[in-house]
Write a protein that holds these residues in place. Structure first.
Motif, mmCIF file in Angstrom:
data_model
loop_
_atom_site.group_PDB
_atom_site.id
_atom_site.type_symbol
_atom_site.label_atom_id
_atom_site.label_comp_id
_atom_site.label_asym_id
_atom_site.label_seq_id
_atom_site.Cartn_x
_atom_site.Cartn_y
_atom_site.Cartn_z
ATOM 1 N N VAL A 107 12.986 -9.755 -8.117
ATOM 2 C CA VAL A 107 11.303 -9.895 -7.138
ATOM 3 C C VAL A 107 11.780 -9.639 -6.283
ATOM 4 C CG1 VAL A 107 10.880 -11.993 -8.704
ATOM 5 C CG2 VAL A 107 12.244 -12.368 -6.664
ATOM 6 N N ALA A 108 12.921 -9.013 -5.442
ATOM 7 C CA ALA A 108 13.348 -8.372 -3.911
ATOM 8 C C ALA A 108 14.715 -8.529 -3.861
ATOM 9 C CB ALA A 108 12.888 -9.285 -3.355
ATOM 10 N N ARG A 109 15.085 -7.589 -3.135
ATOM 11 C CA ARG A 109 16.783 -7.006 -2.945
ATOM 12 C C ARG A 109 17.361 -8.533 -2.456
ATOM 13 N NH1 ARG A 109 18.833 -2.015 -1.930
ATOM 14 N NH2 ARG A 109 21.621 -2.506 -0.940
ATOM 15 N N GLY A 110 18.460 -8.620 -3.652
ATOM 16 C CA GLY A 110 18.898 -9.928 -3.932
ATOM 17 C C GLY A 110 18.615 -10.939 -4.334
ATOM 18 N N GLN B 287 23.211 -5.781 -6.162
ATOM 19 C CA GLN B 287 23.884 -6.699 -6.581
ATOM 20 C C GLN B 287 24.330 -5.475 -7.858
ATOM 21 O OE1 GLN B 287 21.121 -9.843 -7.573
ATOM 22 N NE2 GLN B 287 22.750 -11.276 -9.107
ATOM 23 N N LEU B 288 25.489 -6.176 -8.530
ATOM 24 C CA LEU B 288 25.998 -5.203 -9.686
ATOM 25 C C LEU B 288 24.824 -5.970 -11.329
ATOM 26 C CD1 LEU B 288 27.760 -4.127 -10.381
ATOM 27 C CD2 LEU B 288 29.865 -5.968 -11.285
ATOM 28 N N ALA B 289 24.673 -7.287 -10.396
ATOM 29 C CA ALA B 289 24.353 -7.206 -11.791
ATOM 30 C C ALA B 289 22.921 -7.044 -12.126
ATOM 31 C CB ALA B 289 24.064 -9.748 -12.505
ATOM 32 N N VAL B 290 21.891 -5.702 -11.015
ATOM 33 C CA VAL B 290 20.431 -5.774 -11.923
ATOM 34 C C VAL B 290 20.522 -4.400 -11.437
ATOM 35 C CG1 VAL B 290 20.433 -7.491 -10.795
ATOM 36 C CG2 VAL B 290 20.651 -5.894 -8.765
ATOM 37 N N VAL B 291 21.926 -3.767 -11.107
ATOM 38 C CA VAL B 291 21.835 -2.053 -10.849
ATOM 39 C C VAL B 291 21.267 -1.526 -12.387
ATOM 40 C CG1 VAL B 291 23.240 -0.348 -10.544
ATOM 41 C CG2 VAL B 291 22.702 -1.771 -8.694
#
Length: 456
Positions: free
Chosen positions: A199-202, A248-252
């Motif tokens: 929903v937002a950066r991080g 964030q590694l999990a969402v890239v």
């Protein structure tokens, strides 16, 4: 309507609203796709995150539950909450440490027979801690550059401290003790499924469902010989830790990272080719103009103007490669050299009187007067002289060759010391290779030991 009914309904409604709003936000977001260097490890990412959540619990799930506690309504939804800290190892895998507290409740239907006289149970989870592996299923997205909805699976193991309380049909309550203590502590295995909504950066909304397999037969207050289990549904918020400038590694989406890198290189290559083509066209145009100018020959002497160092040469004049008139040849009159008999006699006397020390290149004193006359002759008439040294075959060929050369050089050095031009005197040694008499006799060997003088 009871308080638990209201809380349960509020929890479901809130979960639905947050999930829908999170999805809508993600779809409409213009979240910038982060750029990192591919295959450069995790140093360009944020890999740590924390989360908090709240939700509901039930005494059964997809894998079944105690048939005697399968009466379900919002009155029998337990409230649970917790938090976690997560370390992302790869784009699609991480390790997560979870903490949970809350309640699990259940009751029998009115038409169902009671087990051990128990009508309802309520188990307080005083604390639980577990470590799970989380496998992301949507980290690589071939449709969109940015992944906004990321499903995941999780499984792990941990320890749980719980206190079961039961209520009989008569309304009595009792705490089921373990070794004299009201709190039980057992191992459990959480297996879950869920989805993260970016929903937002991080910042991510975390919606999940977990089935917990407890290593206990009395978690629900009834010891019926089988291990108990319960399920939880949760809604939470996850926050990435670390430098906010890093993604964030999990969402890239790693596929998008590689694709964008290739696109940028392709665009840069196209721009470079376009610039190179423009430069080439300008260079070709300039070269064409220079070629045209190089053909100009104003004075028609056969040399283009750009090479012509002597412009405006009169017509018919012969010129060199620089366009300048060729010089008029100068007639060189070669002086005729005349060698008289008297000159030859001077040379012959010098040869006849020439003596060296035995086995050396030292000229004996009685030979010097005749050599002085040869030197005067060379100076006066500018003659050239060739000196050829010879030996007999006594000794080695190497020694003879060296000695003949040294004797010829010794004569040259003496003549030069008397004023002769060294450039007009050639001294050569031939050793024993050119005999004029037999080396088998002393007289013949004497004749072969000689230095020949040749005027020219």
């Amino acid at each position: 309507m009871s308080m638990f009914t209201k809380c349960g309904k509020s929890l479901v409604i809130a979960s639905s609203v947050l999930a829908l709003s999170g999805t809508a936000f993600a779809q409409d977001s213009t979240h910038k796709v982060d750029r990192v260097t591919p295959f450069n490890g995790v140093k360009d990412y944020r890999t740590w995150s924390v989360g908090v959540w709240g939700g509901g619990s039930a005494a059964f799930g997809p894998f079944g539950g105690p048939y005697y506690f399968n009466n379900f309504d919002f009155n029998h939804v337990g409230l649970v909450y917790g938090g976690y800290i997560k370390k992302q190892i790869f784009h699609n895998f991480g390790l997560q440490a979870d903490f949970m507290r809350g309640q699990v409740k259940g009751s029998t239907k009115a038409s169902q027979s009671l087990v051990d006289g128990i009508k309802e149970f309520k188990t307080d989870i005083e604390w639980s801690a577990s470590l799970s592996g989380v496998l992301s299923l949507g980290a690589i997205n071939w449709i969109n550059k940015q992944s906004y909805v990321i499903p995941y699976l999780s499984a792990g193991a941990g320890t749980m401290a719980f206190k079961p309380t039961v209520e009989t049909a008569s309304g009595k309550t009792a705490v089921l003790n373990s070794a004299g203590k009201a709190t039980h502590q057992e191992l459990f295995i959480p297996v879950g499924v869920g989805a993260k909504f970016v929903v937002a950066r991080g910042v991510n909304i975390d919606l999940g469902y977990t089935m917990n397999f407890v290593n206990s037969k009395v978690f629900d207050g009834v010891n019926n010989g089988s291990k108990d289990k319960f399920s939880t549904a949760r809604l939470g918020v996850e926050f990435a830790l670390g430098n906010k400038k890093k993604p964030q590694l999990a969402v890239v989406n790693p596929a998008a990272q590689v694709a964008m890198d290739l696109w940028d290189k392709n665009a840069a290559l196209k721009n470079s080719l376009a610039e190179s083509d423009a430069r080439n066209q300008a260079a070709i145009s300039q070269m064409q103009q220079e070629l045209n100018s190089m053909k100009t020959d104003s004075d028609n002497d056969g040399v283009p103007d750009y090479l012509d160092k002597c412009p405006n040469t009169p017509a018919g004049t012969k010129v060199d490669g620089a366009g300048c008139p060729l010089p008029t040849p100068v007639q060189v009159v070669k002086e005729k050299i005349v060698i008289t008999d008297a000159d030859k006699k001077v040379v012959k006397d010098a040869i006849d009187n020439l003596e060296f020390d035995l086995g050396k290149a030292t000229i004996r004193a009685n030979s010097l007067p005749s050599l002085d006359k040869v030197a005067s002759l060379l100076v006066e008439k500018n003659f050239s002289l060739k000196l050829a040294g010879h030996t007999d075959n006594t000794g080695s060929a190497t020694t003879n060759m060296r000695l003949s050369k040294e004797r010829a050089e010794a004569i040259k050095a003496y003549l030069v010391s008397k004023g002769a031009n060294p450039s007009r005197i050639e001294a050569t040694g031939y050793g024993s290779t050119q005999p004029i008499a037999s080396n088998k006799t002393a007289a013949g060997r004497q004749q072969n030991r000689r230095v020949e003088f040749t005027l020219y």
